[in-house]
Scaffold this motif. Structure first.
Motif, PDB file in Angstrom:
ATOM      1  N   LEU A  62       0.852  -1.183   0.000  1.00  0.00           N
ATOM      2  CA  LEU A  62       0.000   0.000   0.000  1.00  0.00           C
ATOM      3  C   LEU A  62       0.888   1.233   0.000  1.00  0.00           C
ATOM      4  O   LEU A  62       1.991   1.219   0.549  1.00  0.00           O
ATOM      5  CB  LEU A  62      -0.886   0.033   1.252  1.00  0.00           C
ATOM      6  CG  LEU A  62      -1.741  -1.192   1.550  1.00  0.00           C
ATOM      7  CD1 LEU A  62      -2.260  -1.112   2.972  1.00  0.00           C
ATOM      8  CD2 LEU A  62      -2.892  -1.287   0.578  1.00  0.00           C
ATOM      9  N   ARG A  63       0.396   2.310  -0.609  1.00  0.00           N
ATOM     10  CA  ARG A  63       1.124   3.574  -0.554  1.00  0.00           C
ATOM     11  C   ARG A  63       0.136   4.686  -0.210  1.00  0.00           C
ATOM     12  O   ARG A  63      -0.927   4.809  -0.826  1.00  0.00           O
ATOM     13  CB  ARG A  63       1.822   3.889  -1.867  1.00  0.00           C
ATOM     14  CG  ARG A  63       2.444   5.296  -1.867  1.00  0.00           C
ATOM     15  CD  ARG A  63       3.310   5.586  -3.046  1.00  0.00           C
ATOM     16  NE  ARG A  63       3.728   6.996  -3.034  1.00  0.00           N
ATOM     17  CZ  ARG A  63       4.902   7.432  -3.426  1.00  0.00           C
ATOM     18  NH1 ARG A  63       5.808   6.578  -3.872  1.00  0.00           N
ATOM     19  NH2 ARG A  63       5.183   8.725  -3.397  1.00  0.00           N
ATOM     20  N   TYR A  64       0.505   5.493   0.801  1.00  0.00           N
ATOM     21  CA  TYR A  64      -0.282   6.657   1.192  1.00  0.00           C
ATOM     22  C   TYR A  64       0.556   7.921   0.980  1.00  0.00           C
ATOM     23  O   TYR A  64       1.735   7.957   1.362  1.00  0.00           O
ATOM     24  CB  TYR A  64      -0.688   6.574   2.665  1.00  0.00           C
ATOM     25  CG  TYR A  64      -1.604   5.429   2.994  1.00  0.00           C
ATOM     26  CD1 TYR A  64      -2.988   5.558   2.892  1.00  0.00           C
ATOM     27  CD2 TYR A  64      -1.097   4.201   3.426  1.00  0.00           C
ATOM     28  CE1 TYR A  64      -3.835   4.508   3.200  1.00  0.00           C
ATOM     29  CE2 TYR A  64      -1.938   3.145   3.734  1.00  0.00           C
ATOM     30  CZ  TYR A  64      -3.301   3.297   3.622  1.00  0.00           C
ATOM     31  OH  TYR A  64      -4.131   2.250   3.933  1.00  0.00           O
ATOM     32  N   ASP A  65      -0.082   8.923   0.384  1.00  0.00           N
ATOM     33  CA  ASP A  65       0.569  10.218   0.177  1.00  0.00           C
ATOM     34  C   ASP A  65      -0.275  11.312   0.811  1.00  0.00           C
ATOM     35  O   ASP A  65      -1.490  11.413   0.537  1.00  0.00           O
ATOM     36  CB  ASP A  65       0.736  10.506  -1.313  1.00  0.00           C
ATOM     37  CG  ASP A  65       1.770   9.602  -1.971  1.00  0.00           C
ATOM     38  OD1 ASP A  65       2.960   9.973  -1.930  1.00  0.00           O
ATOM     39  OD2 ASP A  65       1.388   8.539  -2.503  1.00  0.00           O
ATOM     40  N   LEU A  66       0.360  12.136   1.663  1.00  0.00           N
ATOM     41  CA  LEU A  66      -0.296  13.285   2.277  1.00  0.00           C
ATOM     42  C   LEU A  66       0.146  14.547   1.551  1.00  0.00           C
ATOM     43  O   LEU A  66       1.346  14.780   1.370  1.00  0.00           O
ATOM     44  CB  LEU A  66       0.097  13.419   3.752  1.00  0.00           C
ATOM     45  CG  LEU A  66      -0.374  12.347   4.728  1.00  0.00           C
ATOM     46  CD1 LEU A  66       0.171  12.662   6.117  1.00  0.00           C
ATOM     47  CD2 LEU A  66      -1.883  12.262   4.762  1.00  0.00           C
TER      48      LEU A  66
ATOM     49  N   LEU B 152      -4.462   6.856  -1.479  1.00  0.00           N
ATOM     50  CA  LEU B 152      -4.060   5.466  -1.291  1.00  0.00           C
ATOM     51  C   LEU B 152      -3.900   4.831  -2.658  1.00  0.00           C
ATOM     52  O   LEU B 152      -4.833   4.805  -3.457  1.00  0.00           O
ATOM     53  CB  LEU B 152      -5.122   4.707  -0.492  1.00  0.00           C
ATOM     54  CG  LEU B 152      -5.040   3.176  -0.526  1.00  0.00           C
ATOM     55  CD1 LEU B 152      -3.712   2.672   0.027  1.00  0.00           C
ATOM     56  CD2 LEU B 152      -6.220   2.560   0.225  1.00  0.00           C
ATOM     57  N   SER B 153      -2.701   4.304  -2.926  1.00  0.00           N
ATOM     58  CA  SER B 153      -2.419   3.602  -4.181  1.00  0.00           C
ATOM     59  C   SER B 153      -2.094   2.149  -3.858  1.00  0.00           C
ATOM     60  O   SER B 153      -1.263   1.869  -2.986  1.00  0.00           O
ATOM     61  CB  SER B 153      -1.232   4.239  -4.911  1.00  0.00           C
ATOM     62  OG  SER B 153      -1.447   5.625  -5.113  1.00  0.00           O
TER      63      SER B 153
ATOM     64  N   VAL C   2     -14.377  11.865  -1.448  1.00  0.00           N
ATOM     65  CA  VAL C   2     -13.750  10.593  -1.765  1.00  0.00           C
ATOM     66  C   VAL C   2     -14.044  10.213  -3.209  1.00  0.00           C
ATOM     67  O   VAL C   2     -15.158  10.358  -3.704  1.00  0.00           O
ATOM     68  CB  VAL C   2     -14.226   9.485  -0.792  1.00  0.00           C
ATOM     69  CG1 VAL C   2     -15.735   9.306  -0.852  1.00  0.00           C
ATOM     70  CG2 VAL C   2     -13.532   8.160  -1.095  1.00  0.00           C
ATOM     71  N   GLY C   3     -13.016   9.753  -3.905  1.00  0.00           N
ATOM     72  CA  GLY C   3     -13.149   9.335  -5.288  1.00  0.00           C
ATOM     73  C   GLY C   3     -12.127   8.271  -5.618  1.00  0.00           C
ATOM     74  O   GLY C   3     -11.178   8.038  -4.871  1.00  0.00           O
ATOM     75  N   VAL C   4     -12.317   7.605  -6.765  1.00  0.00           N
ATOM     76  CA  VAL C   4     -11.461   6.486  -7.112  1.00  0.00           C
ATOM     77  C   VAL C   4     -11.115   6.545  -8.584  1.00  0.00           C
ATOM     78  O   VAL C   4     -11.909   6.997  -9.417  1.00  0.00           O
ATOM     79  CB  VAL C   4     -12.151   5.144  -6.759  1.00  0.00           C
ATOM     80  CG1 VAL C   4     -13.410   4.952  -7.575  1.00  0.00           C
ATOM     81  CG2 VAL C   4     -11.211   3.965  -6.941  1.00  0.00           C
ATOM     82  N   GLU C   5      -9.903   6.111  -8.919  1.00  0.00           N
ATOM     83  CA  GLU C   5      -9.485   5.928 -10.297  1.00  0.00           C
ATOM     84  C   GLU C   5      -9.482   4.429 -10.612  1.00  0.00           C
ATOM     85  O   GLU C   5      -9.162   3.611  -9.756  1.00  0.00           O
ATOM     86  CB  GLU C   5      -8.080   6.503 -10.518  1.00  0.00           C
ATOM     87  CG  GLU C   5      -7.971   8.001 -10.262  1.00  0.00           C
ATOM     88  CD  GLU C   5      -6.540   8.509 -10.419  1.00  0.00           C
ATOM     89  OE1 GLU C   5      -5.699   7.744 -10.954  1.00  0.00           O
ATOM     90  OE2 GLU C   5      -6.270   9.645  -9.996  1.00  0.00           O
TER      91      GLU C   5
ATOM     92  N   VAL D  17       3.769  -1.146   3.805  1.00  0.00           N
ATOM     93  CA  VAL D  17       3.079   0.122   3.565  1.00  0.00           C
ATOM     94  C   VAL D  17       4.123   1.210   3.367  1.00  0.00           C
ATOM     95  O   VAL D  17       5.084   1.317   4.138  1.00  0.00           O
ATOM     96  CB  VAL D  17       2.158   0.492   4.734  1.00  0.00           C
ATOM     97  CG1 VAL D  17       1.480   1.841   4.480  1.00  0.00           C
ATOM     98  CG2 VAL D  17       1.114  -0.587   4.974  1.00  0.00           C
ATOM     99  N   GLU D  18       3.915   2.014   2.353  1.00  0.00           N
ATOM    100  CA  GLU D  18       4.805   3.142   2.068  1.00  0.00           C
ATOM    101  C   GLU D  18       4.032   4.425   2.352  1.00  0.00           C
ATOM    102  O   GLU D  18       2.896   4.593   1.908  1.00  0.00           O
ATOM    103  CB  GLU D  18       5.238   3.094   0.599  1.00  0.00           C
ATOM    104  CG  GLU D  18       6.382   4.023   0.257  1.00  0.00           C
ATOM    105  CD  GLU D  18       6.905   3.798  -1.155  1.00  0.00           C
ATOM    106  OE1 GLU D  18       7.799   4.543  -1.581  1.00  0.00           O
ATOM    107  OE2 GLU D  18       6.382   2.880  -1.829  1.00  0.00           O
ATOM    108  N   VAL D  19       4.639   5.323   3.114  1.00  0.00           N
ATOM    109  CA  VAL D  19       3.992   6.593   3.480  1.00  0.00           C
ATOM    110  C   VAL D  19       4.914   7.745   3.092  1.00  0.00           C
ATOM    111  O   VAL D  19       6.125   7.691   3.337  1.00  0.00           O
ATOM    112  CB  VAL D  19       3.683   6.654   4.987  1.00  0.00           C
ATOM    113  CG1 VAL D  19       3.021   7.998   5.346  1.00  0.00           C
ATOM    114  CG2 VAL D  19       2.775   5.501   5.401  1.00  0.00           C
TER     115      VAL D  19
END
Length: 454
Positions: free
Chosen positions: A30-34, A50-51, A72-75, A146-148
């Protein structure tokens, strides 16, 4: 939160359980970007992305992080929000997914809402939250990679138990994150580990708090069990002595009114920093390496006066209610082995079960020996077990003259029978009550007697 009511969320394992159970092999990273959205030098709001990649079923299922999440939306898929508390993305099998949402707009309020512990604090000069409400998290293995990543505004202070880059799901779920234009921090070492205390606003002596916590942890926690711990303190408006704290053994976020004395919340901070962090890979050992280890630390904190009776009662009440309300509370050892790696609920259950068994055995040994022996005597005799800790504990208990605890071990750890503590199991300063609903579901609660003082 009005008046001087105090509330805490204290988790022995990491945070609360989710309803779904992932497969043991579900380790897709998982990858989270702020992203901080600024208007000039003030914070407007925060974007979170979240990717990840869907499983063979084409589904990504995560918990809604907070009730304030918006946009909230999704690709590459469709978003299903019909299940309360869940965001479910459906896409092609093993397809790439990007799920994005926003925090609420920054506000000026410093009041303590009833569910602040489950909220993201967004102000023009600060962001603060526990990890489970900042990120939309899936169920699954604690070690899931998990990558943050984040980039705070220039010159801002960041205080977090997270790291930039790779870590595991447990660290993110149990983490704390604070970024602010102005904040004060202090760090103290506990052998190879550190404790970091950061305060947003307020005038608390973070250097003294960090020193006191480090001293206690160094005194009660074996060196191999010590771990880094970060606490972020958010001062809020109000004239009472209220306090709220969301904590795990990795990090915590405390929300304190100006009148909150350290004694009202420090015991939870000390216990969080002192308890063992990671569950073992071997499911059959977790009741001992997590549960019994937690008992030993909490018992030592209490005996040394670091936990007053109300604090100990609250922590044990959290354990009994978490265990009693678990849908897996009667899981036998075979089911533990099957679900432990994939289910946060099972990992939490096993740790709670081991801790409560330890309190039960402690009371049993004290009763059988007329108070001359305790569980700690048996644990000290067995040392560090190299094989089955259950068999070693049974032998050590018999060796100190406390009889055969084999039936108790098999009943609760092997067979998974419902474990309930006798009313007087914790001694004269405490009482244990059992509440049963119309269907016979029973949950125990722990209370400290008002007349008892340490």
């Amino acid at each position: 939160m009005a008046g001087n009511r105090t509330r805490y969320s204290f988790f022995l394992a990491v945070l609360s359980a989710f309803a779904t159970v992932a497969t043991a092999g579900d380790v897709t990273p998982l990858r989270y970007d702020l992203a901080f959205h600024m208007q000039g030098d003030t914070l407007a709001n925060v974007d979170v992305r979240l990717s990840t990649r869907a499983g063979p079923d084409g589904i990504v299922d995560v918990a809604v992080p907070s009730r304030q999440a918006t946009g909230v939306g999704v690709e590459h898929g469709t978003l299903d929000t019909s299940v309360p508390g869940r965001w479910i993305v459906r896409t092609a099998p093993e397809g790439n997914v990007v799920l994005a949402w926003q925090s609420q707009l920054a506000g000026a309020s410093r009041t303590l809402d009833w569910d602040t512990g489950q909220s993201v604090l967004v102000r023009s000069d600060a962001l603060a939250a526990a990890g489970n409400v900042l990120f939309a998290l899936p169920e699954g293995p604690a070690k899931r990679p998990v990558e943050v990543h984040w980039q705070a505004p220039h010159g801002w202070v960041v205080s977090t138990s997270l790291v930039q880059g790779m870590q595991d799901l447990e660290q993110v779920a149990g983490g704390t994150f604070l970024a602010a234009r102005h904040a004060r921090s202090a760090t103290r070492r506990m052998g190879d580990a550190t404790v970091t205390i950061t305060t947003l606003d307020g005038s608390r002596d973070v250097a003294r708090i960090a020193r006191d916590v480090a001293n206690v942890v160094s005194n009660v926690t074996p060196p191999a069990s010590r771990h880094d711990y970060t606490l972020n303190i958010v001062d809020v408006d109000g004239t009472g002595t209220g306090a709220g704290m969301v904590s795990s053994t990795i990090g915590g976020t405390a929300y304190l009114m100006a009148g909150s004395e350290d004694d009202a919340w420090m015991p939870w901070l000390i216990a969080s920093a002192a308890l063992p962090r990671h569950a073992p890979e071997e499911a059959s050992l977790a009741w001992y390496t997590q549960g019994v280890a937690a008992f030993r630390i909490i018992r030592k904190l209490y005996d040394k006066g670091h936990l007053p009776p109300p604090a100990l009662a609250y922590m044990l009440n959290d354990a009994t209610t978490s265990y009693g309300n678990s849908p897996l509370r009667r899981a036998p050892g075979s089911q533990v082995a099957e679900l432990y790696a994939s289910s946060r609920d099972m990992r939490d259950l096993v740790a709670r079960r081991g801790e409560l068994l330890a309190w039960l055995l402690d009371a049993h040994i004290r009763a059988v020996t007329g108070g001359r022996r305790s569980l700690e005597d048996a644990l000290a005799r067995m040392g560090e077990p190299t094989g089955d800790p259950g068999a070693a504990l049974v032998d050590a208990t018999a060796a100190i003259g406390a009889g055969d605890i084999g039936p108790l071990y098999r009943r609760y750890i092997v067979d998974g029978d419902l474990l309930q503590l006798p009313r007087d199991a914790l001694g004269p300063c405490f009482t244990i009550g059992t509440v049963a609903d119309w269907g016979g579901w029973q949950v125990q609660h722990v209370f400290a007697k008002p007349a008892c003082r340490r």
